[in-house]
Design an enzyme around this catalytic site. Structure first.
Site, short mmCIF file in Angstrom:
data_model
loop_
_atom_site.label_atom_id
_atom_site.label_comp_id
_atom_site.label_asym_id
_atom_site.label_seq_id
_atom_site.Cartn_x
_atom_site.Cartn_y
_atom_site.Cartn_z
N THR A 35 1.32 -2.06 -10.15
CA THR A 35 1.58 -0.82 -11.02
C THR A 35 3.21 -0.73 -11.41
O THR A 35 3.43 0.04 -12.38
CB THR A 35 1.28 0.45 -10.16
OG1 THR A 35 2.17 0.38 -8.95
CG2 THR A 35 -0.10 0.52 -9.72
N SER A 77 -1.27 4.94 -4.70
CA SER A 77 -1.06 6.19 -3.83
C SER A 77 -1.69 7.40 -4.71
O SER A 77 -1.26 8.31 -5.14
CB SER A 77 0.58 6.44 -3.97
OG SER A 77 0.86 6.01 -5.41
N TYR A 141 -5.99 8.33 1.09
CA TYR A 141 -4.75 7.92 0.91
C TYR A 141 -3.57 8.69 2.03
O TYR A 141 -2.90 7.93 2.58
CB TYR A 141 -4.12 8.58 -0.42
CG TYR A 141 -2.73 8.68 -0.71
CD1 TYR A 141 -2.06 7.48 -0.75
CD2 TYR A 141 -2.00 9.86 -1.08
CE1 TYR A 141 -0.54 7.40 -0.95
CE2 TYR A 141 -0.75 10.10 -1.29
CZ TYR A 141 0.05 8.66 -1.19
OH TYR A 141 1.44 8.77 -1.55
N1 LIG Z 1 5.14 9.79 -6.98
C1 LIG Z 1 5.14 10.76 -5.99
O1 LIG Z 1 5.33 11.96 -6.19
C2 LIG Z 1 4.89 10.40 -4.59
C3 LIG Z 1 4.68 11.42 -3.48
C4 LIG Z 1 4.62 10.86 -2.24
C5 LIG Z 1 4.74 9.75 -1.65
N2 LIG Z 1 4.77 8.57 -2.76
C6 LIG Z 1 4.92 7.41 -2.26
O2 LIG Z 1 5.95 6.74 -2.79
C7 LIG Z 1 5.86 5.28 -2.92
C8 LIG Z 1 6.13 4.98 -4.44
O3 LIG Z 1 5.44 5.89 -5.31
P1 LIG Z 1 5.45 5.41 -7.15
O4 LIG Z 1 5.08 6.73 -7.71
O5 LIG Z 1 6.93 4.86 -7.10
O6 LIG Z 1 4.20 4.51 -7.03
P2 LIG Z 1 4.58 3.09 -8.04
O7 LIG Z 1 2.94 2.72 -8.04
O8 LIG Z 1 5.17 3.34 -9.30
O9 LIG Z 1 5.21 2.14 -7.05
C9 LIG Z 1 4.65 1.22 -6.02
C10 LIG Z 1 5.18 -0.02 -6.06
O10 LIG Z 1 4.61 -0.89 -5.20
C11 LIG Z 1 4.22 -2.31 -5.85
N3 LIG Z 1 3.08 -2.75 -4.72
C12 LIG Z 1 2.04 -2.17 -4.68
N4 LIG Z 1 1.31 -2.78 -3.60
C13 LIG Z 1 1.87 -3.90 -3.37
C14 LIG Z 1 1.83 -5.09 -2.59
N5 LIG Z 1 0.81 -5.21 -1.71
N6 LIG Z 1 2.91 -5.98 -2.50
C15 LIG Z 1 3.92 -6.01 -3.30
N7 LIG Z 1 4.00 -4.69 -4.20
C16 LIG Z 1 3.20 -3.85 -4.08
C17 LIG Z 1 3.66 -1.80 -7.16
O11 LIG Z 1 3.49 -2.69 -8.01
C18 LIG Z 1 4.76 -0.74 -7.66
O12 LIG Z 1 5.70 -1.43 -8.42
C19 LIG Z 1 4.45 5.11 -2.62
O13 LIG Z 1 4.36 4.52 -1.30
C20 LIG Z 1 3.75 6.39 -2.59
O14 LIG Z 1 2.83 6.51 -1.90
C21 LIG Z 1 4.93 8.99 -4.14
O1 LIG Z 2 -3.32 16.74 -16.08
C1 LIG Z 2 -3.08 17.27 -15.06
C2 LIG Z 2 -2.49 16.83 -13.94
C3 LIG Z 2 -2.03 17.54 -12.84
N1 LIG Z 2 -2.26 18.93 -12.89
C4 LIG Z 2 -2.29 19.77 -11.55
O2 LIG Z 2 -0.76 19.49 -11.61
C5 LIG Z 2 -0.39 19.70 -10.11
C6 LIG Z 2 0.24 18.41 -9.50
O3 LIG Z 2 -0.61 17.32 -9.70
P1 LIG Z 2 0.20 15.88 -9.52
O4 LIG Z 2 -0.90 14.91 -9.74
O5 LIG Z 2 1.24 15.53 -10.47
O6 LIG Z 2 0.75 15.52 -8.09
P2 LIG Z 2 -0.13 16.12 -6.81
O7 LIG Z 2 0.36 17.18 -6.04
O8 LIG Z 2 -1.47 15.88 -6.68
O9 LIG Z 2 0.16 14.71 -5.90
C7 LIG Z 2 1.59 14.20 -5.78
O10 LIG Z 2 2.31 14.78 -4.62
C8 LIG Z 2 1.47 14.71 -3.39
C9 LIG Z 2 2.32 15.43 -2.41
O11 LIG Z 2 2.64 16.65 -2.74
C10 LIG Z 2 1.11 13.25 -3.05
O12 LIG Z 2 2.20 12.70 -2.36
C11 LIG Z 2 0.71 12.27 -4.22
O13 LIG Z 2 0.80 11.15 -3.82
C12 LIG Z 2 1.56 12.77 -5.50
O14 LIG Z 2 0.94 12.24 -6.47
C13 LIG Z 2 -1.86 19.72 -9.14
O15 LIG Z 2 -2.08 21.19 -9.07
C14 LIG Z 2 -2.88 19.21 -10.35
O16 LIG Z 2 -4.29 19.78 -10.23
C15 LIG Z 2 -3.12 19.44 -13.95
O17 LIG Z 2 -3.29 20.80 -13.83
N2 LIG Z 2 -3.39 18.75 -14.77
#
Ligand SMILES: NC(=O)c1ccc[n+]([C@@H]2O[C@H](COP(=O)([O-])OP(=O)(O)OC[C@H]3O[C@@H](n4cnc5c(N)ncnc54)[C@H](O)[C@@H]3O)[C@@H](O)[C@H]2O)c1
Ligand SMILES: O=c1ccn([C@@H]2O[C@H](COP(=O)(O)OP(=O)(O)O[C@H]3O[C@H](CO)[C@H](O)[C@H](O)[C@H]3O)[C@@H](O)[C@H]2O)c(=O)[nH]1
Length: 334
Positions: A35, A77, A141
């Site tokens: 990703t 994720s 997850y």
């Molecule tokens: N985005 C959010 O709001 C959010 C919230 C809570 C936790 N997280 C956690 O933060 C981390 C990063 O999230 P993100 O939004 O940057 O996701 P992302 O998908 O952009 O980043 C994940 C990265 O890990 C790499 N990857 C996945 N599996 C791999 C593997 N087996 N070997 C090597 N590389 C691998 C992917 O290619 C990617 O570059 C994740 O662990 C996610 O669960 C994200």
């Molecule tokens: O097109 C959309 C997308 C999202 N939402 C709403 O916006 C809020 C935020 O949604 P996101 O998908 O941006 O984020 P989440 O709260 O579902 O999840 C994010 O935050 C979580 C922790 O709070 C987890 O860690 C997860 O990995 C991370 O993606 C939610 O109520 C969702 O229903 C909409 O209404 N329309």
């Protein structure tokens, strides 16, 4: 000595690499690009393309590089997807972490910072959420992230590998100087979807449910600026360097905004109309998630400073306007 950033081509990992290099650290990135984006990796970081479940590949990197500590972002994720293909999540998240810890143990590496999530808590009885509340995930997850935390706990006891697990709430925004931002495919997160609608790439945004028990009927979330979030990782590394004990910390801004409030703020920031449609609730969405980050403030001395939602959306908008097709259009970085 280098910091290994596993998943450093992804949204959050790439921002960590930039901040680490800003503070003069040597950085090694491992990413299988499932990703992530090669263009998101800082040009000064050493990049290895490969999968952390491949133990021979991991052993090779640990042999070639002098790695001192690890920040582990690599995972699948998406809450919704994980309910449909849970084994994919257990394989990549849990097994991937198992291999990483195995190689760390073989190389006597003792420090790891780990990306955990508010999804470990599941439905909560009260807000704000503190780390001592029960963690009963409502998705595979969240379950995998909790399992990874438990794996690290037992590895500390057996091998002395100390960890800091950071439970992120909703991460948003982009690097303030604009080089990198958020580009997931498919995109599921609220802020980039709102901004893609503002750019005209989507005809409208669908609000997933307007009958929640909240003041305007839409879900409330705690949005944290990516730059503040990454700063907590640097503080956590210092904490472990100074002998800090393994622990779990929430990272949020301690304030909640509804989906409607986010869209309204984005209209003000972008000056665009942003058409909206009402849709059904999305499976697994809790109505309100707001963090208490008091523990991170007290122990890590972490306090987010970019807490206005306008600032988060402005920085995200800046990146989207300059990269309307995400990294695919970024000719300057290729
Ligand atoms: N985005 C959010 O709001 C959010 C919230 C809570 C936790 N997280 C956690 O933060 C981390 C990063 O999230 P993100 O939004 O940057 O996701 P992302 O998908 O952009 O980043 C994940 C990265 O890990 C790499 N990857 C996945 N599996 C791999 C593997 N087996 N070997 C090597 N590389 C691998 C992917 O290619 C990617 O570059 C994740 O662990 C996610 O669960 C994200
Ligand atoms: O097109 C959309 C997308 C999202 N939402 C709403 O916006 C809020 C935020 O949604 P996101 O998908 O941006 O984020 P989440 O709260 O579902 O999840 C994010 O935050 C979580 C922790 O709070 C987890 O860690 C997860 O990995 C991370 O993606 C939610 O109520 C969702 O229903 C909409 O209404 N329309």
């Amino acid at each position: 000595m280098s910091v290994l950033v596993l998943g450093g081509a992804g949204y959050i990992g790439s921002h960590a690499v930039y901040q680490l290099i800003d503070q003069m650290s040597d950085v090694v990135v491992i990413d299988n690009l499932q990703t992530g984006h090669r263009e998101a990796v800082h040009p000064s970081a050493k990049f290895y393309e490969g999968d952390c479940r491949d133990i021979n590949f991991m052993r090779m990197v640990f042999k070639v590089e002098s790695i001192d500590s690890v920040i582990h972002f690599a995972a699948n994720s998406l809450v919704g997807e994980s309910t449909e293909v849970p084994l994919k999540y257990f394989d990549n998240n849990v097994y991937g972490t198992q291999v990483l810890l195995q190689v760390m143990q073989e190389n006597e590496l003792k420090k790891i910072i780990f990306s955990s999530t508010a999804a470990t808590y599941g439905e909560v009885d009260s807000i704000p959420i503190t780390e001592d509340m029960p963690a009963i995930p409502t998705s595979p997850y969240g379950e995998t992230k909790l399992a990874m935390e438990k794996m690290m706990k037992w590895c500390e006891q057996a091998y002395g590998i100390r960890y800091v697990s950071l439970r992120y709430f909703n991460v948003a925004g982009a690097r303030e100087s604009g080089e990198i931002g958020e580009d997931h495919c498919p995109e599921t997160h609220l802020v980039p979807i709102i901004l893609e609608t503002a750019l005209g790439k989507r005809p409208h945004i669908t609000i997933f449910g307007n009958d929640y028990d909240t003041p305007d009927g839409t879900c409330i979330r705690d949005y944290i600026h990516i730059e503040d979030l990454i700063h907590a990782h640097l503080l956590a590394l210092d904490y472990l360097d100074n002998g800090g004990k393994s622990d779990i910390f929430n990272l949020g801004s301690n304030q909640g905004f509804s989906v409607k409030e986010m869209i309204e703020t984005a209209r003000n920031v972008t000056g665009k109309e942003i058409p909206v449609k009402s849709g059904k609730r999305r499976a697994g969405d809790p109505s309100i998630l707001i963090a208490s980050s008091e523990k991170a403030a007290t122990i890590l001395n972490w306090r987010p400073t970019r807490t206005s939602i306008e600032k988060i959306i402005e920085d995200a908008w800046n990146w989207h306007v300059n990269h309307p097709n995400g990294y695919n259009s970024d000719v300057t970085n290729k």
